[in-house]
Motif scaffolding. Structure first.
Motif, PDB file in Angstrom:
ATOM      1  N   UNK A  83      57.596  -3.959  -2.050  1.00 41.82           N
ATOM      2  CA  UNK A  83      58.883  -3.453  -1.366  1.00 41.82           C
ATOM      3  C   UNK A  83      58.507  -1.862  -0.784  1.00 41.82           C
ATOM      4  N   UNK A  84      59.410  -1.621  -0.016  1.00 37.27           N
ATOM      5  CA  UNK A  84      59.145   0.007   0.819  1.00 37.27           C
ATOM      6  C   UNK A  84      58.909   0.837  -0.277  1.00 37.27           C
ATOM      7  N   UNK A  85      58.069   1.924   0.033  1.00 43.09           N
ATOM      8  CA  UNK A  85      58.044   3.046  -0.728  1.00 43.09           C
ATOM      9  C   UNK A  85      58.696   4.189  -0.207  1.00 43.09           C
ATOM     10  N   UNK A  86      59.799   4.841  -0.573  1.00 42.50           N
ATOM     11  CA  UNK A  86      60.449   5.767   0.360  1.00 42.50           C
ATOM     12  C   UNK A  86      61.471   6.719  -0.725  1.00 42.50           C
ATOM     13  N   UNK A  87      60.764   7.747  -1.012  1.00 41.87           N
ATOM     14  CA  UNK A  87      61.282   8.808  -1.904  1.00 41.87           C
ATOM     15  C   UNK A  87      62.772   9.322  -1.639  1.00 41.87           C
ATOM     16  N   UNK A  88      62.870   9.301  -0.166  1.00 43.39           N
ATOM     17  CA  UNK A  88      64.166   9.704   0.516  1.00 43.39           C
ATOM     18  C   UNK A  88      64.946   8.506   0.627  1.00 43.39           C
ATOM     19  N   UNK A  89      65.142   7.599  -0.007  1.00 46.21           N
ATOM     20  CA  UNK A  89      65.852   6.192   0.216  1.00 46.21           C
ATOM     21  C   UNK A  89      67.244   6.677   0.551  1.00 46.21           C
ATOM     22  N   UNK A  90      67.704   5.705   1.646  1.00 51.29           N
ATOM     23  CA  UNK A  90      68.944   5.888   1.994  1.00 51.29           C
ATOM     24  C   UNK A  90      69.775   4.637   1.410  1.00 51.29           C
ATOM     25  N   UNK A  91      69.215   3.585   0.591  1.00 53.40           N
ATOM     26  CA  UNK A  91      69.581   2.329   0.139  1.00 53.40           C
ATOM     27  C   UNK A  91      70.515   2.706  -1.136  1.00 53.40           C
ATOM     28  N   UNK A  92      71.713   3.329  -0.917  1.00 53.15           N
ATOM     29  CA  UNK A  92      72.682   3.974  -2.037  1.00 53.15           C
ATOM     30  C   UNK A  92      73.828   3.288  -2.126  1.00 53.15           C
ATOM     31  N   UNK A  93      73.803   1.933  -1.734  1.00 54.69           N
ATOM     32  CA  UNK A  93      74.834   1.239  -2.017  1.00 54.69           C
ATOM     33  C   UNK A  93      75.323   0.992  -3.534  1.00 54.69           C
ATOM     34  N   UNK A  94      76.717   0.932  -3.813  1.00 53.81           N
ATOM     35  CA  UNK A  94      77.048   1.031  -5.287  1.00 53.81           C
ATOM     36  C   UNK A  94      76.418   0.001  -5.885  1.00 53.81           C
ATOM     37  N   UNK A  95      76.202  -1.153  -5.488  1.00 58.52           N
ATOM     38  CA  UNK A  95      75.514  -2.283  -6.417  1.00 58.52           C
ATOM     39  C   UNK A  95      74.237  -1.917  -7.087  1.00 58.52           C
ATOM     40  N   UNK A  96      73.265  -1.278  -6.102  1.00 57.55           N
ATOM     41  CA  UNK A  96      71.884  -1.059  -6.686  1.00 57.55           C
ATOM     42  C   UNK A  96      72.190   0.264  -7.541  1.00 57.55           C
ATOM     43  N   UNK A  97      72.785   1.385  -7.042  1.00 54.59           N
ATOM     44  CA  UNK A  97      73.008   2.471  -7.848  1.00 54.59           C
ATOM     45  C   UNK A  97      73.650   2.342  -9.177  1.00 54.59           C
ATOM     46  N   UNK A  98      74.483   1.410  -9.327  1.00 56.72           N
ATOM     47  CA  UNK A  98      75.003   0.938 -10.532  1.00 56.72           C
ATOM     48  C   UNK A  98      73.911   0.607 -11.494  1.00 56.72           C
ATOM     49  N   UNK A  99      72.944  -0.553 -10.829  1.00 52.59           N
ATOM     50  CA  UNK A  99      71.982  -0.972 -11.806  1.00 52.59           C
ATOM     51  C   UNK A  99      71.191   0.182 -12.134  1.00 52.59           C
TER      52      UNK A  99
END
Length: 615
Positions: A83-99
């Motif tokens: 997977x990508x490595x990005x400490x400043x991730x913008x993948x902040x959809x509720x689904x993954x943030x809840x997980x």
């Protein structure tokens, strides 16, 4: 092929993947039927939003529907990926943030933003999928920071509790480590295999292999190692992850146990914080007052276009406007010009209004105000560091101090003031307006262990001695990479006093409060303009060149290579001054640093003689 799936977000990678896999299956002799397709779907893996049906594009709608089913509902037994490595991730959809909440439960840390790195999210998604399937395997290559990161301990605990077998191949390769990376990136890398059995094992298995510890250092050697080995051929080290950190690296718990018998500096000192952070050092930290004041005046009086044109910068409004507002509202001429300890033995000037989010974005005012026009000193150290070196992250300051007074990929410099200054309204008549910055528990401990209670300066001197003991640094190095320093206090007051005196002398030395004779100082030899240009050290002749014609003599390699706070002090001092003409005061200062470093080495030898048998 009907049980093989892939999830890809980028259209280019999605297309290439289809072509490559089609060619691969053809080479294997697979006979594609008319309705066969490579089941790699164009989708955002970390988003559970249901695809909306578009009747104009039925193919896209089917792609969305099928990918949704695979992502969320279909049982998966094997997950592989890079997977990508990005400490400043913008993948902040509720689904993954809840997980991701599972990896943060009870994590009492101020800064957990790095935990939102994309690779952690993909591990968490894979973890969730296999848990839902109740058995399966994950094989994934990622950034390796989660193996021993302090904020990743709940993540490690969760993985350890969920999986029966864990195999870790640490490929290292971080830019601050001495080996090469398998990829063209700065972050270290590791491979992990996580196995969840249908019937859980009574005793979990965690095995670890480090390429660095097995002297596999080059990229080619790592590729060869990976090609020629398998699970059965590696010389694994068995790990026993335990509370509270659940390390996924080789760890000596006996050393940590002894280390924890001492007093951590965060339990000795009541108040501490990391140093100031400007976000724009080149504009906020200056060698001279004049250039600082010119920059301050220009920010106040110029718009951003004028400023960028004059300084040949591309500063954005996000920093410029708050800085302009801060300086405009709080400008007091040279009253707010303050010295700041920027690097070891390297103090400069800044404009310090003390307002958060302004010229200095994080001024740490409640801590730094104890150093402004006040008599005080503070211990500097770190909570963690990543470099493959022996701990040397200990220094002293009597000034406002920069966050990067120490250098490390993970560790920032923390300042522990010796005294805290009180408001006059809180003081009784004739009482000195400061108190020792010690916790109540530590004060009681000191009162119980020593009949004659040592002064705060004596206590700090003792601590400074211990942290400069070569035996201490070597013995506890692995623990010091992950924890604030811890200090054992000897019950023998005579030993305490002796080490305290040595430490206090070393503090004075590092604050340049000692008188040095002319005979001790190096000479600047050679004709030139004192410009720093391609400085280097001539090891054979003990000469430190500031340019091709001028050098300082009597600079032994041990002195030139001595590190404080992760920096090679002399090298760093000159590096920051490349292209500048050294002033007479800077030349004098550089000569003093050389003597101080020499005396530091001599003092550390003496400390070691006093401590090596019991520390």
């Amino acid at each position: 092929m009907r049980n093989f799936f892939g999830l890809e977000y980028l259209i280019s990678s999605y297309t290439i993947c289809h072509v490559k896999l089609y060619q691969y299956f053809i080479e294997l002799g697979y006979d594609f039927k008319e309705d066969d397709r490579i089941r790699v779907f164009l989708t955002d893996t970390l988003d559970d939003s249901e695809h909306k049906i578009n009747y104009l594009y039925p193919g896209i709608s089917k792609e969305g529907k099928d990918s949704f089913e695979v992502k969320l509902n279909k049982p998966i037994m094997v997950i592989m990926g890079n997977p990508p490595y990005n400490v400043h991730s913008k993948n902040n959809k509720p689904f993954i943030m809840d997980l991701m909440g599972k990896y943060k439960e009870g994590l009492n840390e101020k800064n957990i933003q790095p935990l939102n790195n994309d690779y952690n999210k993909f591990i968490r998604y894979s973890h969730w999928k296999i848990e839902n399937s109740r058995k399966g395997i994950i094989g994934i290559i990622t950034d390796n920071s989660y193996l021993d990161g302090l904020i990743h301990r709940i993540m490690r605990k969760s993985l350890y509790e969920s999986f029966d077998k864990i195999y870790i191949v640490n490929l290292h390769g971080h830019q601050r480590e001495p080996d090469e990376n398998v990829f063209d990136i700065k972050e270290g890398v590791s491979i992990i295999f996580l196995v969840k059995m249908e019937k859980p094992l009574k005793e979990k298995i965690v095995k670890y292999f480090s390429t660095m510890k097995n002297n596999i250092l080059t990229r080619n050697d790592k590729f060869e190692f990976l090609n020629e080995n398998n699970n059965k051929s590696l010389k694994w080290i068995d790990l026993k992850p335990t509370h509270p950190d659940y390390w996924f690296v080789d760890w000596d718990y006996n050393v940590e146990k002894n280390f924890n018998k001492g007093w951590s500096v965060i339990n000795i000192f009541n108040k501490y914080k990391s140093g100031i952070k400007t976000h724009k050092d080149e504009l906020t930290i200056h060698f001279e007052k004049d250039t600082l004041m010119e920059t301050v005046d220009d920010i106040i009086n110029m718009d951003i276009l004028e400023f960028n044109s004059k300084y040949e910068k591309n500063i954005n409004e996000g920093w410029y406007n708050p800085s302009k507002n801060d300086l405009t509202k709080n400008y007091k001429g040279e009253k707010f010009v303050r010295k700041v300890l920027y690097r070891p033995f390297d103090s400069r000037y800044t404009y310090y209004t003390g307002k958060t989010g302004g010229f200095i974005v994080r001024p740490r005012t409640d801590l730094m105000e104890n150093f402004i026009e006040k008599e005080n000193i503070g211990l500097i150290t770190v909570r963690q560091f990543i470099e493959d070196k022996i701990f040397n992250h200990c220094f002293i300051s009597n000034l406002i101090t920069d966050i990067r007074i120490t250098t490390s990929n993970r560790g920032t410099g923390y300042i522990f003031p010796l005294y805290l200054y009180l408001e006059k309204s809180l003081l009784e008549t004739n009482e000195l307006n400061r108190i020792p910055n010690f916790t109540k528990e530590f004060r009681l401990y000191i009162e119980n262990i020593y009949k004659n209670i040592p002064t705060p300066e004596e206590i700090l001197g003792y601590i400074y001695s211990i942290l400069h003991s070569p035996t201490y640094r070597k013995k506890y190095n692995t623990v010091l990479k992950k924890h604030f320093p811890s200090v054992n206090f000897v019950p023998d007051k005579n030993i305490f006093n002796k080490l305290s005196r040595i430490g206090q002398n070393l503090i004075d030395l590092h604050l340049l409060k000692v008188r040095l004779s002319k005979e001790e100082l190096s000479s600047l030899i050679g004709k030139g303009d004192f410009f720093v240009n391609n400085p280097y050290h001539n090891e054979s002749n003990n000469q430190l060149y500031i340019n091709k014609n001028q050098y300082l003599d009597n600079v032994e390699s041990e002195i030139y290579n001595l590190e404080i706070g992760g920096y090679k002090v002399l090298q760093t001092y000159l590096k920051y001054r490349k292209g500048r003409r050294l002033s007479l005061s800077e030349i004098s200062h550089l000569k003093k640093i050389i003597v101080v470093l020499r005396k530091t080495i001599e003092t550390m030898v003496i400390i070691d003689q006093e401590t090596k048998d019991w520390i």
